[in-house]
Structure formats: C-alpha cells, structure tokens
Design a protein around this motif. Structure first.
Motif, mmCIF file in Angstrom:
data_model
loop_
_atom_site.group_PDB
_atom_site.id
_atom_site.type_symbol
_atom_site.label_atom_id
_atom_site.label_comp_id
_atom_site.label_asym_id
_atom_site.label_seq_id
_atom_site.Cartn_x
_atom_site.Cartn_y
_atom_site.Cartn_z
ATOM 1 N N SER A 117 33.098 48.032 47.666
ATOM 2 C CA SER A 117 32.486 48.805 46.503
ATOM 3 C C SER A 117 32.340 50.391 47.082
ATOM 4 N N SER A 118 32.900 51.237 46.118
ATOM 5 C CA SER A 118 33.113 52.745 46.475
ATOM 6 C C SER A 118 31.755 53.497 46.128
ATOM 7 N N GLY A 119 31.075 52.793 45.178
ATOM 8 C CA GLY A 119 29.980 53.793 44.435
ATOM 9 C C GLY A 119 30.393 54.396 43.175
ATOM 10 N N MET A 162 31.202 53.591 40.419
ATOM 11 C CA MET A 162 30.743 53.034 38.863
ATOM 12 C C MET A 162 29.109 53.510 38.963
ATOM 13 N N LYS A 217 21.425 48.069 38.167
ATOM 14 C CA LYS A 217 21.729 47.577 39.481
ATOM 15 C C LYS A 217 23.260 47.324 39.668
ATOM 16 N N ALA A 218 23.881 48.591 39.859
ATOM 17 C CA ALA A 218 25.434 48.700 39.926
ATOM 18 C C ALA A 218 25.825 48.343 41.359
ATOM 19 N N ALA A 219 25.013 48.486 42.220
ATOM 20 C CA ALA A 219 25.356 48.083 44.189
ATOM 21 C C ALA A 219 25.844 46.955 44.143
ATOM 22 N N THR A 240 19.994 37.569 52.010
ATOM 23 C CA THR A 240 19.292 38.621 51.807
ATOM 24 C C THR A 240 18.512 38.391 50.851
ATOM 25 N N PRO A 241 17.430 39.610 50.750
ATOM 26 C CA PRO A 241 16.651 39.367 49.417
ATOM 27 C C PRO A 241 17.380 39.602 48.181
ATOM 28 N N ILE A 291 17.490 41.401 45.071
ATOM 29 C CA ILE A 291 16.760 42.437 44.526
ATOM 30 C C ILE A 291 16.584 42.540 43.272
ATOM 31 N N LEU A 292 17.802 42.065 42.352
ATOM 32 C CA LEU A 292 17.649 42.120 40.900
ATOM 33 C C LEU A 292 16.601 41.045 40.438
ATOM 34 N N PHE A 320 24.571 43.799 37.146
ATOM 35 C CA PHE A 320 25.845 44.032 37.280
ATOM 36 C C PHE A 320 26.323 42.536 37.704
ATOM 37 N N LYS A 356 23.346 34.891 34.953
ATOM 38 C CA LYS A 356 22.795 35.687 35.837
ATOM 39 C C LYS A 356 21.727 36.395 34.894
ATOM 40 N N ASN A 391 32.075 42.897 35.163
ATOM 41 C CA ASN A 391 33.464 43.383 35.445
ATOM 42 C C ASN A 391 34.257 42.275 36.252
ATOM 43 N N GLU A 421 36.568 50.057 43.724
ATOM 44 C CA GLU A 421 37.135 51.273 44.186
ATOM 45 C C GLU A 421 37.891 52.145 43.271
ATOM 46 N N LYS A 425 35.486 55.371 34.449
ATOM 47 C CA LYS A 425 34.210 54.780 34.952
ATOM 48 C C LYS A 425 33.214 55.904 34.398
HETATM 49 O O1 PMT Z 1 31.350 50.716 43.302
HETATM 50 P P1 PMT Z 1 32.623 50.710 42.741
HETATM 51 O O2 PMT Z 1 33.963 50.577 43.615
HETATM 52 O O3 PMT Z 1 32.778 51.764 41.639
HETATM 53 O O4 PMT Z 1 32.668 49.149 41.965
HETATM 54 C C1 PMT Z 1 31.879 49.011 41.024
HETATM 55 C C2 PMT Z 1 31.327 47.453 41.164
HETATM 56 C C3 PMT Z 1 32.407 46.387 40.798
HETATM 57 C C4 PMT Z 1 30.752 47.117 42.596
HETATM 58 C C5 PMT Z 1 30.137 47.376 40.197
HETATM 59 O O5 PMT Z 1 30.563 47.621 38.920
HETATM 60 C C6 PMT Z 1 29.632 45.884 40.097
HETATM 61 O O6 PMT Z 1 30.086 44.954 39.548
HETATM 62 N N1 PMT Z 1 28.493 45.805 40.895
HETATM 63 C C7 PMT Z 1 27.726 44.451 41.015
HETATM 64 C C8 PMT Z 1 28.624 43.806 42.280
HETATM 65 C C9 PMT Z 1 27.749 42.663 42.715
HETATM 66 O O7 PMT Z 1 27.249 42.557 43.713
HETATM 67 O O8 PMT Z 1 27.698 41.537 41.853
HETATM 68 P P2 PMT Z 1 27.174 40.015 41.933
HETATM 69 O O9 PMT Z 1 27.496 39.497 41.195
HETATM 70 O O10 PMT Z 1 27.182 39.748 43.419
HETATM 71 O O11 PMT Z 1 25.493 40.620 41.824
HETATM 72 C C10 PMT Z 1 24.865 40.460 40.722
HETATM 73 C C11 PMT Z 1 23.893 41.404 40.607
HETATM 74 O O12 PMT Z 1 22.665 41.108 41.461
HETATM 75 C C12 PMT Z 1 24.105 43.033 40.545
HETATM 76 O O13 PMT Z 1 23.592 43.664 40.027
HETATM 77 C C13 PMT Z 1 23.756 43.092 42.203
HETATM 78 O O14 PMT Z 1 23.382 44.462 42.268
HETATM 79 C C14 PMT Z 1 22.522 42.254 42.262
HETATM 80 N N2 PMT Z 1 22.246 41.884 43.701
HETATM 81 C C15 PMT Z 1 23.057 41.032 44.311
HETATM 82 C C16 PMT Z 1 22.520 40.508 45.555
HETATM 83 C C17 PMT Z 1 21.405 40.609 46.106
HETATM 84 N N3 PMT Z 1 20.915 40.387 47.225
HETATM 85 N N4 PMT Z 1 20.618 41.687 45.522
HETATM 86 C C18 PMT Z 1 20.929 42.303 44.253
HETATM 87 O O15 PMT Z 1 20.147 42.943 43.631
#
Ligand code: PMT
Length: 407
Positions: A215-217, A219, A276-278, A307-308, A310-311, A326, A340, A352, A362, A385
């Motif tokens: 992830s580049s951040g 988004m 939660k885009a992280a 890990t916890p 968070i979402l 996300f 989800k 995505n 990225e 984005k």
């Molecule tokens: O940062 P960029 O390079 O622009 O890329 C964008 C992106 C692809 C990173 C972004 O758009 C994206 O999809 N982010 C979510 C990536 C992800 O971790 O997806 P996931 O399916 O693993 O997680 C689902 C959701 O749970 C996410 O909202 C995530 O923030 C949240 N999560 C996941 C794990 C955790 N321990 N805690 C969380 O809150």
C-alpha cells in the motif's frame, strides 16, 4: 476534461522550474492553464516548457515584438485574460512581485493582470529566508492578505542560496489542491469529522526488519484531500508512506497495526464518518527480539499472532457513525465485500480488484465496486484515485440519507 480555468503567474526566482510541475498538477485537477511569465522568470525557465505542458501560448510581455496594429488589436489582452479565467495562481511569488502587487504597480503583464483580476488570487511565495522575514515583505503580505489574497506560507528547508530556513516553494501538488479548494463551492461535508486510515502498517521482526505490504497510501490520501476540500475536518491516521499530507488535514502517523488501532480508537467518538482504506497487517510478531537476528545455516520459522481487527472493533462500537471499509481482493470481489460488510458491521465496503495491472496497490488509478448495506452496488468506471475518492464520498452521503430515511 477541463472544468476550471487558471492563470499561472510565474515570478523570477530559482523555484520557477517548479512552476512547470505546478502547471501539470493543475491540469491533472481539471484546470486549463494560461501561463504568464515575468521577464525575470524567463531567465530561469523557457516559455516553451509551459507552452508544451499546457498546450497554450505563454504570455511573456505587455507588448512583445508585435507591430503597432497587433498591439492595438490585443491592447486589452490583460482584461480578457482576467475575464476568461477563474483563479490567478502566482508561483513563485517573489519579494519583488509581492511588493508590486501590494503597491498597485502595473509595470508588466502580470502586475497589470493582477489589478484587473477580480477572482481569487493565490500567492505561493518563495525566496531567501532573510528576504521572507524582512519587515517590508511581511508588511506587503499583510496588506495583500487584508485585501483577500490567499497566501501559502513557504516551507522550511535547504534553500538554493545555500542557507536553511523558510523560503522553499510549497509542494506543487499542495498548491494545486489549494487552488482547487478555492474554486470548489461544494461544502457538503461542512460540520463532518471524517476519520480516514491510509497506507500500510509495518510489523517489526527485529530492530531492522519488518513485515509490510504494497500500500502506497494514495487511495487514503486522495480520500483525505477530497473530504477536506468539501469542508470536513479530516483526521488522517497514516502508516509509513512517501506522500505529503494534504493541506488542512490532521495527520496522525503510526507504524504498526497496534498503533493504528490505538490512534483510531482514541478519535472514534469525534468522527461522523470513518473510512478504513489502510492495508493493515493481519499478523505480527508478538515478542520482537531486541537485537538483530543473526543469520545461520538453520531454517528460521516465525510464529505470528493476529493483529487487532480495527474495522471489526469499530463495527462493534459504532453508534451513529457511517462506517466504510475497504476490501483488497484477488477473486470473488462482490461476495467477499458483502461478507466483510456483514461480519464487520460496515455500512459500505469498497472492494478493489488488486490483481489487475494499473489499479489497486501503488497505482494512481483504481477500479472499485461499492457494496452498500441497502443492497445496492455501484461500479464507477476505472479512474484516477482522486475521482474514485470523490465518488466514494458522494455515495457515502447518499447512503446516509437512505439509511436515515429508513430508520
Ligand atoms: O494505498 P494504495 O497503494 O493507494 O492502495 C489502495 C489499497 C488497495 C490499499 C486500498 O484501496 C485497500 O483496498 N485497502 C484495504 C486493504 C486491506 O487490508 O484489505 P483487507 O481485505 O485485508 O481488509 C479489509 C478491511 O479491514 C480494510 O478496511 C482494512 O483497513 C481493515 N482491517 C484489516 C485488518 C486489520 N487488522 N484491521 C483492519 O481494520
């Protein structure tokens, strides 16, 4: 597609070369750009650079080498340029230009245009620190500000003159975002506090190694910029990225999932919308060795703990907040997003497809499907984005209305 029209006034300072990047950043945000260069600016950069970047002729003087007839037919060019454009962005705004603007001099095209211009003016000063701090410059700035000129203070750092201090031109991306903010009249997020997470987390394995992701951040930062431009207070909880934070955003920098969890929970009550885009690491090493792990010939196994989530925790704790998660998926995009949404109690999940070239991690572009609690799915076309961020916010506001009208 161009939506806005800007005049880019380039002053004669070493930072004039960065005005070329600014022209590009303005164009990327939907501006058509008419460049006006002072005589001194042309000593630093050739007008051809701006003509090639903007596709428009560059205005370099009041009269130039034109015949009397040509001068007469275009003698009110400064008036038509003033009338045809929505914003005047001056970068670099030198001490000399600020002085001439402040005192109403009209001794070249740019200063004459400034007097004729009735729209917003954004000045991005850049100069040596002593010149910036000189009472004459500060008085001129105060006068200009009192007349409604928007001034972006220069950044601090090493300067071309060999000294270090205030005087660097702000990042062209920030200047372009500021210009856009001045023109955008949409304040549909006024009064909202939007909590956004962005970027990866880094989970240490020892003092020099870590687990992370791609992830580049981009988004999350695009969402932060868009929300701030629309009037929201933005709290941006960001993992380690190489991006400047957007203006008017409160940045909370974190490294690990545990730190992100702590920062988000600390601010959850203030938020009206959480996004939660992280890309949070799902596993971490619970006990990180204090010293660098030595290489041996033996196989090394890592035992990782979750890990916890968070979402999921926000989903359990949320009251009135609109919660947008996300999902980064390589298959079954919509079913996974729906799963989800249910398991984490989200109102919307932005899915995505991350195994496609040029979108997702990225890249500057993304292609998403928004899955709503109401059962609706929205699939905007692939785009920058920034554009996707604007559409996510549009859908978030529509969704909240729909959810409120149901309850
Ligand atoms: O940062 P960029 O390079 O622009 O890329 C964008 C992106 C692809 C990173 C972004 O758009 C994206 O999809 N982010 C979510 C990536 C992800 O971790 O997806 P996931 O399916 O693993 O997680 C689902 C959701 O749970 C996410 O909202 C995530 O923030 C949240 N999560 C996941 C794990 C955790 N321990 N805690 C969380 O809150």
């Amino acid at each position: 597609m161009t939506q806005f029209k800007a005049v880019l006034g380039v002053g004669g300072g070493i930072a004039a070369y960065k005005a070329a990047e600014l022209a590009r950043a303005l164009i990327e945000r939907g501006f058509s750009v008419q460049t006006v260069m002072t005589e001194a600016a042309q000593e630093f950069v050739r007008p051809l650079t701006f003509a090639a970047l903007t596709g428009n002729k560059v205005i370099t003087s009041m009269f130039g080498a034109r015949s009397a007839d040509e001068v007469l037919s275009s003698s009110v060019e400064h008036i038509s340029v003033a009338r045809d454009n929505q914003i005047l962005v001056v970068a670099p705004a030198t001490a000399d230009l600020l002085a001439r603007f402040a005192h109403g001099l009209a001794n070249d095209f740019l200063t004459t245009l400034y007097l004729a211009f009735t729209g917003p003016v954004l000045a991005a000063p850049s100069m040596n620190t002593a010149m910036w701090e000189h009472p004459a410059t500060q008085d001129n700035l105060a006068l200009l500000r009192s007349r409604g000129v928007h001034v972006m203070p220069p950044d601090s750092g090493p300067l071309a003159c060999g000294t270090t201090g205030a005087g660097r031109l702000p990042d062209p991306e920030r200047i372009a975002a500021y210009a856009l903010r001045l023109l955008l009249q949409r304040h549909d997020l006024d009064g909202e506090t939007v909590l956004i997470t962005a970027g990866p987390t880094r989970e240490p394995l020892d003092p020099v190694r870590f687990i992370s992701n791609r992830s580049s951040g981009k988004m999350g930062y695009a969402l932060a910029e868009a929300a701030s431009l629309r009037g929201a207070r933005v709290l941006l909880v960001s993992g380690p990225v190489n991006l400047p934070p957007p203006d008017n955003v409160e940045l909370i920098s974190v490294q690990t999932a545990a730190e992100m969890h702590q920062a988000v929970m600390a601010h959850l009550e203030e938020a009206t919308i959480v996004i939660k885009a992280a890309a949070v690491a799902d596993y971490h090493l619970a006990r990180v060795p204090p010293q660098k792990v030595k290489k041996t010939a033996m196989r090394l196994s890592l035992e990782l703990d979750p890990t916890p989530d968070i979402l999921a925790e926000i989903g359990r704790r949320k009251r009135d907040q609109l919660l947008i998660g996300f999902a980064a998926e390589t298959e079954n995009l919509v079913p996974e997003a729906k799963r989800k949404m249910e398991t984490k109690n989200c109102d919307m999940v932005v899915a995505n497809f991350v195994s496609q070239d040029g979108t997702g991690f990225e890249s500057d572009e993304n292609e998403v499907v928004m899955v709503m609690r109401t059962g609706e799915t929205v699939s905007p076309p692939r785009g920058q984005k920034r554009e996707i961020a604007a559409q996510i916010l549009d859908q978030a506001l529509k969704l909240r209305l729909a959810l409120h009208s149901k309850s």
